[in-house]
Structures are given as C-alpha cells and as structure tokens.
Scaffold this motif. Sequence first.
Motif, mmCIF file in Angstrom:
data_model
loop_
_atom_site.group_PDB
_atom_site.id
_atom_site.type_symbol
_atom_site.label_atom_id
_atom_site.label_comp_id
_atom_site.label_asym_id
_atom_site.label_seq_id
_atom_site.Cartn_x
_atom_site.Cartn_y
_atom_site.Cartn_z
ATOM 1 N N GLU A 188 -3.074 -3.740 0.875
ATOM 2 C CA GLU A 188 -2.080 -3.116 0.011
ATOM 3 C C GLU A 188 -0.949 -2.554 0.879
ATOM 4 N N TRP A 189 0.173 -2.256 0.230
ATOM 5 C CA TRP A 189 1.271 -1.589 0.926
ATOM 6 C C TRP A 189 1.019 -0.081 0.955
ATOM 7 N N VAL A 190 1.305 0.540 2.086
ATOM 8 C CA VAL A 190 1.316 1.998 2.172
ATOM 9 C C VAL A 190 2.683 2.429 2.684
ATOM 10 N N VAL A 191 3.071 3.639 2.318
ATOM 11 C CA VAL A 191 4.328 4.214 2.789
ATOM 12 C C VAL A 191 4.003 5.546 3.447
ATOM 13 N N MET A 192 4.360 5.693 4.724
ATOM 14 C CA MET A 192 4.117 6.942 5.425
ATOM 15 C C MET A 192 5.072 7.980 4.853
ATOM 16 N N ASN A 193 4.522 9.094 4.404
ATOM 17 C CA ASN A 193 5.228 9.975 3.479
ATOM 18 C C ASN A 193 6.432 10.684 4.074
ATOM 19 N N ASP A 194 6.456 10.924 5.384
ATOM 20 C CA ASP A 194 7.568 11.688 5.951
ATOM 21 C C ASP A 194 8.676 10.802 6.515
ATOM 22 N N THR A 195 8.548 9.494 6.419
ATOM 23 C CA THR A 195 9.548 8.607 6.990
ATOM 24 C C THR A 195 10.066 7.558 6.014
ATOM 25 N N GLY A 196 9.272 7.194 5.012
ATOM 26 C CA GLY A 196 9.640 6.103 4.125
ATOM 27 C C GLY A 196 9.335 4.743 4.702
ATOM 28 N N VAL A 197 8.637 4.679 5.835
ATOM 29 C CA VAL A 197 8.323 3.391 6.435
ATOM 30 C C VAL A 197 7.174 2.734 5.675
ATOM 31 N N ARG A 198 7.346 1.453 5.341
ATOM 32 C CA ARG A 198 6.345 0.703 4.576
ATOM 33 C C ARG A 198 5.557 -0.198 5.515
ATOM 34 N N LEU A 199 4.220 -0.161 5.383
ATOM 35 C CA LEU A 199 3.336 -0.911 6.268
ATOM 36 C C LEU A 199 2.227 -1.573 5.459
ATOM 37 N N LYS A 200 1.740 -2.702 5.952
ATOM 38 C CA LYS A 200 0.585 -3.336 5.331
ATOM 39 C C LYS A 200 -0.679 -2.635 5.804
ATOM 40 N N ALA A 201 -1.582 -2.374 4.861
ATOM 41 C CA ALA A 201 -2.837 -1.704 5.195
ATOM 42 C C ALA A 201 -4.013 -2.535 4.707
ATOM 43 N N ARG A 202 -5.021 -2.647 5.551
ATOM 44 C CA ARG A 202 -6.259 -3.306 5.152
ATOM 45 C C ARG A 202 -7.291 -2.239 4.811
ATOM 46 N N LEU A 203 -7.895 -2.362 3.649
ATOM 47 C CA LEU A 203 -8.975 -1.460 3.256
ATOM 48 C C LEU A 203 -10.273 -2.049 3.772
ATOM 49 N N ASP A 204 -10.915 -1.351 4.681
ATOM 50 C CA ASP A 204 -12.055 -1.896 5.418
ATOM 51 C C ASP A 204 -13.263 -0.972 5.281
ATOM 52 N N THR A 205 -14.251 -1.410 4.533
ATOM 53 C CA THR A 205 -15.464 -0.593 4.364
ATOM 54 C C THR A 205 -16.321 -0.594 5.625
ATOM 55 N N GLY A 206 -16.001 -1.455 6.579
ATOM 56 C CA GLY A 206 -16.759 -1.491 7.825
ATOM 57 C C GLY A 206 -16.333 -0.432 8.824
ATOM 58 N N ALA A 207 -15.230 0.255 8.529
ATOM 59 C CA ALA A 207 -14.731 1.310 9.417
ATOM 60 C C ALA A 207 -14.843 2.654 8.716
ATOM 61 N N LYS A 208 -15.300 3.653 9.432
ATOM 62 C CA LYS A 208 -15.415 4.979 8.824
ATOM 63 C C LYS A 208 -14.071 5.699 8.820
ATOM 64 N N THR A 209 -13.408 5.702 9.976
ATOM 65 C CA THR A 209 -12.139 6.409 10.113
ATOM 66 C C THR A 209 -10.978 5.435 10.017
ATOM 67 N N SER A 210 -9.942 5.828 9.318
ATOM 68 C CA SER A 210 -8.734 5.013 9.229
ATOM 69 C C SER A 210 -8.042 4.982 10.590
ATOM 70 N N SER A 211 -7.187 3.998 10.810
ATOM 71 C CA SER A 211 -6.452 3.931 12.066
ATOM 72 C C SER A 211 -5.014 3.499 11.817
ATOM 73 N N LEU A 212 -4.136 3.908 12.719
ATOM 74 C CA LEU A 212 -2.705 3.658 12.609
ATOM 75 C C LEU A 212 -2.198 3.093 13.926
#
Length: 204
Positions: free
Chosen positions: A40-64
Amino acid sequence: MKVLAILSSLLLGTAPMAYVHAEESKQSPERIPETLGFVEWVVMNDTGVRLKARLDTGAKTSSLHATNVEEFTRNDEKWVRFQLPLGDHEDQPTKGKIEHDEVVLEFERPIHRTIRIKRKGAESQRRHVVRMDFCIAGTIHETQFSLTDRGNFSYPVLLGRRFMRDDNILTDSANSFIAQKECEYSTLEEIAKLDIEEAEVKVQ
C-alpha cells in the motif's frame, strides 16, 4: 543541484494542512479491523513524502529506508540523524522540474530503543528504532521504525506485526493497493520548497 531538507524542526510542530482530514487511529482492540493489501501507499506525516510499503507478518518491527545513520546527543538524550534519498525508489509524484535524485530528506529523531538483528551468514547488525507518524488508507498512525538501508529492496517501508496488532490491521496477501481511502501527499517540487517555518532548506 541537490536539495537537502532538514526536518528536525518539525518535531514540535503540527502536521501540514494536507493531513487535517486524515482520521486519527484509535489504537484500540475495539477498533474495527481493516484489511489492506500486502503493498500500500504510505505518506510520512511531517513531510508529505509518499512511499510504497509492504505489510509483512514475518517481521515484528516496521522498518524505514535510511542512509547515513548517525547517533548524537541532544539535551543529554540519545538522538539519531538519518537521510532518506528520494532517488533510491522514485515513488514521489513530480511535475518534471526536479529529478528524484536531487532531493534528500534528513531527519532527526530521539532514539526510542536499539535492536540487534541476526543475519544468516553475516555479522549481526545494530539498528536504531524511532517512533514516527505516517498515514495509510486515510488514517494517521504512529509506530516504531527500525532504520536500515533498503535501497536494494523494492519497498522503502516495511510494516510489521506490531503495527498491524496495535492498529487492528489485516493483510490480504493476494492483492495490493486495495485501501478504500487515500492519504494526501506533496509533489517532489513541494517537498523541495518546504516552508521555512517547517524546515530549513539548504542547496548544495
């Protein structure tokens, strides 16, 4: 010409006006589950930058995606400075006046914690974790992101189980980009011209 947007001054400020219509996440078990695609698309809230994000149940912590990660001290607290080169993934809409590799975003955030990642056949890797706000499917969330160079991956953002558990998100592993609502985002040119009250822009 490379535009380097320094975003530490946004820490105590408010989100851009583009985000006032986004819904706040309740972060409660009573929140109705929402199903999103595995990308899905995500937008980092303080910049307006749009990035593709993978939702991964195999990872506990999100990464950037982050480069040039540097720890420093501010007011006796541990902080981290890192860069997000927009040329590494080129997901940001543009009017063609600026190239993606001309814009590098630099963030400064307090270190929430530090983790050590074990890698098969390689030395373990130490990563800083920061808390950041972002918008997905029209709703603003906050979660922990570990900072790592994802330049060789297809997706600059990975959303893990902690985010999905805390915000009652389900994932459809067979489909992508199925969110019913969108988050407003800035163009590449708008990011490069952030208001002086929100960011200090340096031209190198």
